[in-house]
Write an enzyme that holds these catalytic residues in place. Structure first.
Site, PDB file in Angstrom:
ATOM      1  N   GLY A 214       3.369  -3.310   8.374  1.00 20.21           N
ATOM      2  CA  GLY A 214       3.626  -3.503   9.653  1.00 20.21           C
ATOM      3  C   GLY A 214       5.228  -3.776   9.765  1.00 20.21           C
TER       4      GLY A 214
ATOM      5  CB  THR B  20      -0.917  -0.034   1.276  1.00 22.54           C
ATOM      6  OG1 THR B  20      -1.582  -1.154   1.257  1.00 22.54           O
ATOM      7  CG2 THR B  20      -2.017   1.049   1.158  1.00 22.54           C
TER       8      THR B  20
ATOM      9  CD  GLU C 101      -4.028  -8.778   3.318  1.00 27.52           C
ATOM     10  OE1 GLU C 101      -3.703  -8.508   2.306  1.00 27.52           O
ATOM     11  OE2 GLU C 101      -3.192  -8.804   4.016  1.00 27.52           O
TER      12      GLU C 101
HETATM   13  C1  LIG Z   1     -12.206 -21.139  15.842  1.00 27.16           C
HETATM   14  C2  LIG Z   1     -11.176 -20.889  14.451  1.00 27.16           C
HETATM   15  C3  LIG Z   1      -9.847 -21.031  14.735  1.00 27.16           C
HETATM   16  C4  LIG Z   1      -8.968 -20.243  13.332  1.00 27.16           C
HETATM   17  C5  LIG Z   1      -8.031 -19.413  13.949  1.00 27.16           C
HETATM   18  C6  LIG Z   1      -7.538 -18.767  12.849  1.00 27.16           C
HETATM   19  C7  LIG Z   1      -6.659 -17.619  13.320  1.00 27.16           C
HETATM   20  C8  LIG Z   1      -5.759 -16.900  12.146  1.00 27.16           C
HETATM   21  C9  LIG Z   1      -4.936 -15.919  12.790  1.00 27.16           C
HETATM   22  C10 LIG Z   1      -3.950 -15.474  11.991  1.00 27.16           C
HETATM   23  C11 LIG Z   1      -4.091 -14.136  12.057  1.00 27.16           C
HETATM   24  C12 LIG Z   1      -4.327 -13.108  10.809  1.00 27.16           C
HETATM   25  C13 LIG Z   1      -4.320 -11.696  10.594  1.00 27.16           C
HETATM   26  C14 LIG Z   1      -2.918 -11.177  11.006  1.00 27.16           C
HETATM   27  C15 LIG Z   1      -2.987  -9.738  11.084  1.00 27.16           C
HETATM   28  C16 LIG Z   1      -2.731  -9.217   9.641  1.00 27.16           C
HETATM   29  C17 LIG Z   1      -1.837  -7.803   9.715  1.00 27.16           C
HETATM   30  C18 LIG Z   1      -2.394  -7.003   8.687  1.00 27.16           C
HETATM   31  C19 LIG Z   1      -1.968  -7.113   7.429  1.00 27.16           C
HETATM   32  C20 LIG Z   1      -2.393  -6.293   6.401  1.00 27.16           C
HETATM   33  C21 LIG Z   1      -1.909  -6.252   5.172  1.00 27.16           C
HETATM   34  C22 LIG Z   1      -2.346  -5.675   3.957  1.00 27.16           C
HETATM   35  O1  LIG Z   1      -3.560  -4.982   4.121  1.00 27.16           O
HETATM   36  S1  LIG Z   1      -1.571  -6.154   2.746  1.00 27.16           S
HETATM   37  C23 LIG Z   1      -2.186  -4.704   1.278  1.00 27.16           C
HETATM   38  C24 LIG Z   1      -3.590  -5.649   1.070  1.00 27.16           C
HETATM   39  N1  LIG Z   1      -3.829  -4.727  -0.126  1.00 27.16           N
HETATM   40  C25 LIG Z   1      -5.188  -4.970  -0.747  1.00 27.16           C
HETATM   41  O2  LIG Z   1      -5.561  -5.867  -0.456  1.00 27.16           O
HETATM   42  C26 LIG Z   1      -5.553  -4.282  -1.869  1.00 27.16           C
HETATM   43  C27 LIG Z   1      -6.789  -4.506  -2.489  1.00 27.16           C
HETATM   44  N2  LIG Z   1      -7.145  -4.433  -3.936  1.00 27.16           N
HETATM   45  C28 LIG Z   1      -7.011  -5.553  -4.464  1.00 27.16           C
HETATM   46  O3  LIG Z   1      -6.702  -6.507  -4.379  1.00 27.16           O
HETATM   47  C29 LIG Z   1      -7.176  -5.101  -6.310  1.00 27.16           C
HETATM   48  O4  LIG Z   1      -6.914  -3.768  -6.430  1.00 27.16           O
HETATM   49  C30 LIG Z   1      -8.586  -5.397  -6.604  1.00 27.16           C
HETATM   50  C31 LIG Z   1      -9.512  -4.631  -6.108  1.00 27.16           C
HETATM   51  C32 LIG Z   1      -8.788  -6.944  -6.509  1.00 27.16           C
HETATM   52  C33 LIG Z   1      -8.615  -5.055  -8.264  1.00 27.16           C
HETATM   53  O5  LIG Z   1      -7.588  -5.828  -8.915  1.00 27.16           O
HETATM   54  P1  LIG Z   1      -6.766  -5.424 -10.118  1.00 27.16           P
HETATM   55  O6  LIG Z   1      -6.099  -4.119 -10.089  1.00 27.16           O
HETATM   56  O7  LIG Z   1      -5.992  -6.524 -10.705  1.00 27.16           O
HETATM   57  O8  LIG Z   1      -7.992  -5.065 -11.228  1.00 27.16           O
HETATM   58  P2  LIG Z   1      -9.394  -5.861 -11.776  1.00 27.16           P
HETATM   59  O9  LIG Z   1     -10.444  -5.393 -10.837  1.00 27.16           O
HETATM   60  O10 LIG Z   1      -9.558  -5.534 -13.266  1.00 27.16           O
HETATM   61  O11 LIG Z   1      -8.875  -7.303 -11.704  1.00 27.16           O
HETATM   62  C34 LIG Z   1      -8.648  -8.131 -12.681  1.00 27.16           C
HETATM   63  C35 LIG Z   1      -8.920  -9.373 -12.780  1.00 27.16           C
HETATM   64  O12 LIG Z   1      -8.258 -10.194 -11.700  1.00 27.16           O
HETATM   65  C36 LIG Z   1      -8.702 -10.615 -10.604  1.00 27.16           C
HETATM   66  N3  LIG Z   1      -8.238 -10.586  -9.529  1.00 27.16           N
HETATM   67  C37 LIG Z   1      -8.108  -9.620  -8.756  1.00 27.16           C
HETATM   68  N4  LIG Z   1      -7.248  -9.953  -7.682  1.00 27.16           N
HETATM   69  C38 LIG Z   1      -7.088 -11.345  -7.832  1.00 27.16           C
HETATM   70  C39 LIG Z   1      -6.521 -12.199  -6.835  1.00 27.16           C
HETATM   71  N5  LIG Z   1      -5.921 -12.054  -5.637  1.00 27.16           N
HETATM   72  N6  LIG Z   1      -6.448 -13.489  -7.131  1.00 27.16           N
HETATM   73  C40 LIG Z   1      -6.853 -14.116  -8.488  1.00 27.16           C
HETATM   74  N7  LIG Z   1      -7.462 -13.123  -9.165  1.00 27.16           N
HETATM   75  C41 LIG Z   1      -7.658 -11.863  -8.842  1.00 27.16           C
HETATM   76  C42 LIG Z   1     -10.260  -9.767 -10.888  1.00 27.16           C
HETATM   77  O13 LIG Z   1     -11.315 -10.895 -10.429  1.00 27.16           O
HETATM   78  C43 LIG Z   1     -10.142  -9.826 -12.308  1.00 27.16           C
HETATM   79  O14 LIG Z   1     -10.598 -10.903 -13.130  1.00 27.16           O
HETATM   80  P3  LIG Z   1     -11.333 -10.976 -14.468  1.00 27.16           P
HETATM   81  O15 LIG Z   1     -10.264 -10.213 -15.327  1.00 27.16           O
HETATM   82  O16 LIG Z   1     -11.625 -12.311 -14.849  1.00 27.16           O
HETATM   83  O17 LIG Z   1     -12.564 -10.208 -14.280  1.00 27.16           O
HETATM   84  C1  LIG Z   2      -4.026  -1.914  10.661  1.00 22.13           C
HETATM   85  C2  LIG Z   2      -3.504  -1.849   9.338  1.00 22.13           C
HETATM   86  C3  LIG Z   2      -2.686  -2.753   8.749  1.00 22.13           C
HETATM   87  C4  LIG Z   2      -2.256  -2.587   7.479  1.00 22.13           C
HETATM   88  N1  LIG Z   2      -0.944  -3.405   7.082  1.00 22.13           N
HETATM   89  C5  LIG Z   2      -0.630  -3.240   5.807  1.00 22.13           C
HETATM   90  C6  LIG Z   2       0.676  -3.966   5.419  1.00 22.13           C
HETATM   91  O1  LIG Z   2       1.260  -4.665   6.036  1.00 22.13           O
HETATM   92  N2  LIG Z   2       1.101  -3.591   4.056  1.00 22.13           N
HETATM   93  C7  LIG Z   2       0.527  -2.965   2.953  1.00 22.13           C
HETATM   94  O2  LIG Z   2       0.849  -2.938   2.244  1.00 22.13           O
HETATM   95  N3  LIG Z   2      -0.735  -2.513   3.479  1.00 22.13           N
HETATM   96  C8  LIG Z   2      -1.290  -2.615   4.828  1.00 22.13           C
HETATM   97  N4  LIG Z   2      -2.348  -1.828   5.004  1.00 22.13           N
HETATM   98  C9  LIG Z   2      -3.283  -1.087   4.144  1.00 22.13           C
HETATM   99  C10 LIG Z   2      -4.464  -1.752   3.581  1.00 22.13           C
HETATM  100  O3  LIG Z   2      -4.319  -2.833   2.903  1.00 22.13           O
HETATM  101  C11 LIG Z   2      -5.297  -0.361   3.043  1.00 22.13           C
HETATM  102  O4  LIG Z   2      -5.566   0.615   4.072  1.00 22.13           O
HETATM  103  C12 LIG Z   2      -6.455  -1.230   2.437  1.00 22.13           C
HETATM  104  O5  LIG Z   2      -6.231  -2.155   1.275  1.00 22.13           O
HETATM  105  C13 LIG Z   2      -7.619  -0.292   2.180  1.00 22.13           C
HETATM  106  O6  LIG Z   2      -7.031   0.628   1.206  1.00 22.13           O
HETATM  107  P1  LIG Z   2      -6.884   2.624   1.410  1.00 22.13           P
HETATM  108  O7  LIG Z   2      -6.574   2.663   2.899  1.00 22.13           O
HETATM  109  O8  LIG Z   2      -6.349   2.969   0.579  1.00 22.13           O
HETATM  110  O9  LIG Z   2      -8.722   2.673   1.475  1.00 22.13           O
HETATM  111  P2  LIG Z   2      -9.386   3.234   0.110  1.00 22.13           P
HETATM  112  O10 LIG Z   2      -9.355   2.426  -1.086  1.00 22.13           O
HETATM  113  O11 LIG Z   2      -8.826   4.769  -0.159  1.00 22.13           O
HETATM  114  O12 LIG Z   2     -10.898   3.297   0.863  1.00 22.13           O
HETATM  115  C14 LIG Z   2     -11.371   4.619   1.138  1.00 22.13           C
HETATM  116  C15 LIG Z   2     -13.214   4.479   0.833  1.00 22.13           C
HETATM  117  O13 LIG Z   2     -13.135   4.502  -0.499  1.00 22.13           O
HETATM  118  C16 LIG Z   2     -13.766   3.282  -0.983  1.00 22.13           C
HETATM  119  N5  LIG Z   2     -13.441   2.686  -2.409  1.00 22.13           N
HETATM  120  C17 LIG Z   2     -12.235   2.620  -2.906  1.00 22.13           C
HETATM  121  N6  LIG Z   2     -11.987   1.996  -3.991  1.00 22.13           N
HETATM  122  C18 LIG Z   2     -13.337   1.989  -4.371  1.00 22.13           C
HETATM  123  C19 LIG Z   2     -14.062   1.078  -5.410  1.00 22.13           C
HETATM  124  N7  LIG Z   2     -13.459   0.711  -6.396  1.00 22.13           N
HETATM  125  N8  LIG Z   2     -15.479   0.799  -5.400  1.00 22.13           N
HETATM  126  C20 LIG Z   2     -16.226   1.503  -4.177  1.00 22.13           C
HETATM  127  N9  LIG Z   2     -15.528   2.047  -3.476  1.00 22.13           N
HETATM  128  C21 LIG Z   2     -14.340   2.232  -3.192  1.00 22.13           C
HETATM  129  C22 LIG Z   2     -13.991   2.309  -0.076  1.00 22.13           C
HETATM  130  O14 LIG Z   2     -15.033   1.463  -0.008  1.00 22.13           O
HETATM  131  C23 LIG Z   2     -13.752   3.204   1.235  1.00 22.13           C
HETATM  132  O15 LIG Z   2     -14.967   3.560   1.776  1.00 22.13           O
HETATM  133  C24 LIG Z   2      -2.834  -1.774   6.442  1.00 22.13           C
HETATM  134  C25 LIG Z   2      -4.043  -1.220   6.949  1.00 22.13           C
HETATM  135  C26 LIG Z   2      -4.444  -1.011   8.347  1.00 22.13           C
HETATM  136  C27 LIG Z   2      -5.524  -0.319   8.834  1.00 22.13           C
END
Ligand SMILES: CCCCCCCCCCCCCCCCCCCCCC(=O)SCCNC(=O)CCNC(=O)[C@H](O)C(C)(C)COP(=O)(O)OP(=O)(O)OC[C@H]1O[C@@H](n2cnc3c(N)ncnc32)[C@H](O)[C@@H]1OP(=O)(O)O
Ligand SMILES: Cc1cc2nc3c(=O)[nH]c(=O)nc-3n(C[C@H](O)[C@H](O)[C@H](O)COP(=O)(O)OP(=O)(O)OC[C@H]3O[C@@H](n4cnc5c(N)ncnc54)[C@H](O)[C@@H]3O)c2cc1C
Length: 646
Positions: free
Chosen positions: A176, A138, A414
């Protein structure tokens, strides 16, 4: 032991232990989890209540704990990833750890994206914790992957990539471990031979291996947040930083600069899919903790009156049951959905590793949708639990404020939840495929017969009643038909296109329908998976109590979304009127088992860290004890008196 809570346990109609086995996946797993939980008695993990510490002290305590965990894992020889996870969640309690990103994102990225040569180099360094890593994706200005600005430009003359953050908005923000890590997986737009090839992952060293001083790179902590005080979420600005060609994961650039396409560009996003899948289980865990606290407390708290004296337990108030029992049912539902999500993730990622990518789109859609559905519900649920504990729920001693603050960013990180729900493109696509006569398989197969069923706005009285509200399989069927809301979303897009709007505008103008359709699809999955689970449970007493919970979960969901079910003609108005009556009956049936049902989650007191949720129910004396430890009570007269008041 508080007599109320003793009485509650005597009332249970089932064997709590056996239900714990079901939740854990078998007696052996329960046994092992309990063995691992013994770590709580280890004096090396004695610590100050973080609520009484400053942010810097909290960070330091968390780093010490993370380092201890590494040593202890080695000492006890725990190496199975599931066991490591269990061990860590016991030690972490309700807070995150400063090395969390290394485990949940850095290492998994290395495991899935290193080639053989890279594995040989990086895995020993990362698993021995010489290299401490983070996941830097991010940026200040963007999270949307195509919008990310950091560049990695290949220089064939030196065989290096040059990483650059060209603008303020391109500074990496949030990853992080800004102070803790010495390496990062950095996601950057790849340029080679003058052409951009989209996002790729690179390993970048951030700090000196001995002194931990930053290399010529701007790196640090982004400051205090709503929660996550133990975590040093960081910033990272790269100014033409050079790294060797070998540091590109999955190595797609040849020495001469030629780009070799991967099997799927989406494989780079694999780590996000992994965490989204984990978050479903985490939702279950946190919902279960919150319910344990609120229900145990409600069993020992007496207040006001129903008839005359004595004051009843607040758990006897119908409204209290209505707040808490649907959440208890949700905790069970999500536990089973979490098990399903984990199994599905490992099954499909196994196939992917074998080169079969056919189910990758489904895995992405399901994990994104369920992540959003379960975290949103749990986020709201924790707050309901907190408020159901009255004033004492507001005290940090209850743990509910911390559970909320630590959990709420799951709705954002995520993948922000609305954005994740909008990944329903897959649903609409599937719907179109089904409409064109293609037979869908798996969880989407219900769309096959949508054309025959024609579920759409319909006067309820014009349709035959499909549903016996006491029959779970009928309820599952209703949720399935309601999930056909995807039809409305697809139609909305079609209508927009007919107005000569571009595909993108048609999509945006239908986004509310799309999110609703996705939500309905996830809701159907949860009801179905909960019901399917019942058929695996042989013990009649447990089956009965879980069936009651499943019915409550399904009917409560219908009551909350009655408009959809009425509009689609799935239920009649008289049936709708029966639902609240049936819900009240179910609350009465669950009441005698409520404490036993939370006991079955089997959280040790130290893991819950909640005075209100104590197993022995001795809340008041311990609340008083906890308050006396407040730093403000360290002296009888606070120094501010001498400074300002005197
Ligand atoms: C009792 C139970 C016990 C169980 C216990 C269990 C306990 C467990 C405990 C463990 C603790 C855990 C927690 C720890 C704490 C964590 C700390 C914090 C970590 C935070 C880290 C982060 O926060 S890290 C950054 C994350 N930042 C995002 O998350 C960006 C989002 N934004 C996007 O992800 C893309 O921006 C978005 C929107 C997809 C558009 O993607 P894009 O730009 O490519 O554009 P398009 O939308 O055009 O996508 C084009 C085509 O790709 C397809 N596609 C897209 N993604 C795909 C994918 N991943 N895989 C396959 N296909 C994919 C899509 O479906 C389209 O498919 P098609 O072409 O066929 O339509
Ligand atoms: C505690 C914490 C830990 C994190 N750890 C990591 C990490 O380790 N590594 C890392 O890379 N990132 C990390 N992040 C970042 C995190 O992945 C982003 O904050 C998250 O993906 C959301 O993106 P943003 O903050 O840019 O929100 P934005 O995308 O700017 O969202 C703001 C608003 O815009 C709206 N919006 C945005 N796009 C659209 C759309 N296409 N359609 C409709 N509405 C939309 C959303 O719904 C929301 O209401 C962390 C964030 C937090 C809070």
């Amino acid at each position: 032991m508080n007599p109320d809570i003793v009485k509650e346990r005597q009332n249970a109609s089932f064997d709590v232990q056996k239900l714990t086995y079901i939740l854990d996946g078998g007696p052996e797993k329960t046994k092992r989890r309990r063995e691992i939980s013994l770590v709580l008695n280890d004096p090396d993990f004695d610590e100050e209540d973080p609520n009484f510490l400053s942010r810097s002290e909290r960070y330091e305590q968390a780093v010490r704990k993370s380092a201890q965990m590494i040593l202890k894992l080695r000492e006890y020889g725990i190496s199975d990833p599931a066991e490591i996870n269990c061990y860590k969640s016991v030690v972490r309690g309700n807070f995150h750890e400063s090395l969390g990103l290394h485990y949940v994102m850095f290492l998994p990225t290395l495991y899935s994206q290193c080639d053989q040569e890279q594995s040989k180099k990086w895995l020993p360094l990362a698993t021995s914790f010489e290299v401490l890593g983070t996941y830097a994706q991010t940026e200040l200005g963007h999270t949307h992957l195509r919008g990310l600005e950091t560049t990695a430009t290949f220089d064939p003359t030196t065989q290096e990539f040059v990483l650059n953050s060209p603008t303020v908005t391109s500074i990496k923000w949030w990853p992080g471990a800004g102070k803790t890590s010495n390496h990062a997986v950095v996601l950057a737009q790849l340029y080679t031979r003058g052409k951009c090839h989209g996002l790729h992952a690179f390993i970048v060293q951030l700090r000196h291996m001995d002194t931990h001083e930053p290399l010529p790179i701007l790196v640090g902590d982004i400051g205090p947040k709503f929660g996550f005080s133990e975590v040093d979420n960081g910033f990272l600005k790269l100014d033409h930083v050079r790294i060797p060609r070998e540091n590109m994961l999955m190595k797609h650039v040849e020495p001469d600069g030629r780009y070799v396409k991967p099997a799927s560009a989406k494989l780079t996003y694999g780590t996000m899919v992994f965490i989204r899948s984990l978050l479903v289980g985490l939702s279950a865990l946190v919902m279960a903790k919150s319910c344990t606290i609120a229900i145990r407390y409600s069993a020992v708290r007496h207040q006001s009156e129903i008839r005359s004296e004595p004051e009843p337990q607040i758990l006897d108030y119908q409204t209290q049951q209505y707040k808490l029992f649907p959440l208890l049912a949700t905790a069970y539902a999500f536990s089973f959905v979490g098990q399903y999500m984990t199994e599905t993730y490992y099954r499909i990622s196994g196939d992917i590793n074998q080169g079969d990518l056919s189910e990758l789109p489904e895995l992405h859609a399901v994990s994104a949708g369920l992540k959003a559905f379960t975290t949103w519900t749990t986020n709201t649920g924790i707050e309901v639990c907190r408020m159901s504990c009255g004033g004492h729920g507001y005290s940090r001693s209850s743990a509910l404020p911390d559970l909320y603050a630590e959990f709420t960013p799951t709705c954002t990180y995520e993948g922000e939840n609305t954005v994740m729900m909008l990944q329903t493109a897959y649903l609409v696509k599937s719907y179109r495929q089904a409409k064109a006569g293609e037979q869908l398989r798996g969880i989407m197969s219900y769309l096959n017969d949508m054309e025959q069923r024609h579920v759409r706005a319909h006067p309820a009285s014009a349709r035959p009643a499909l549903v016996d509200i006491n029959d779970l399989s009928d309820l599952v069927e209703s949720y399935k038909l309601r999930a056909a809301l995807v039809e409305s979303a697809a139609k909305s897009i079609q209508q927009e296109l007919q107005k000569r709007r571009s595909h993108e505008d048609a999509w945006n103008n239908s986004a509310i329908d799309l999110v609703k359709a996705s939500d309905a699809h996830c809701h159907y999955m949860v009801v179905k998976l909960f019901t399917d689970k019942l058929s695996e449970i042989g013990d009649p007493d447990i089956n009965l109590v879980l069936t009651t919970l499943a019915q409550l979960y399904a009917l409560h969901g219908i009551a909350l979304n009655s408009g959809d079910f009425l509009q689609a003609g799935l239920l009649t108005v008289p049936q709708m009127q029966q639902i609240p009556v049936r819900i009240k009956e179910l609350l009465c049936l669950i009441r005698p088992n409520a404490v036993a049902l939370v006991d079955a989650f089997d959280f040790p007191d130290k893991v819950l860290s909640s005075v209100l949720g104590r197993y022995d129910g001795n809340v008041y004396e311990n609340l008083f004890e906890w308050a006396r430890r407040s730093p403000l009570n360290a002296t009888e007269v606070h120094e501010s008196f001498h400074k300002y008041l005197k």
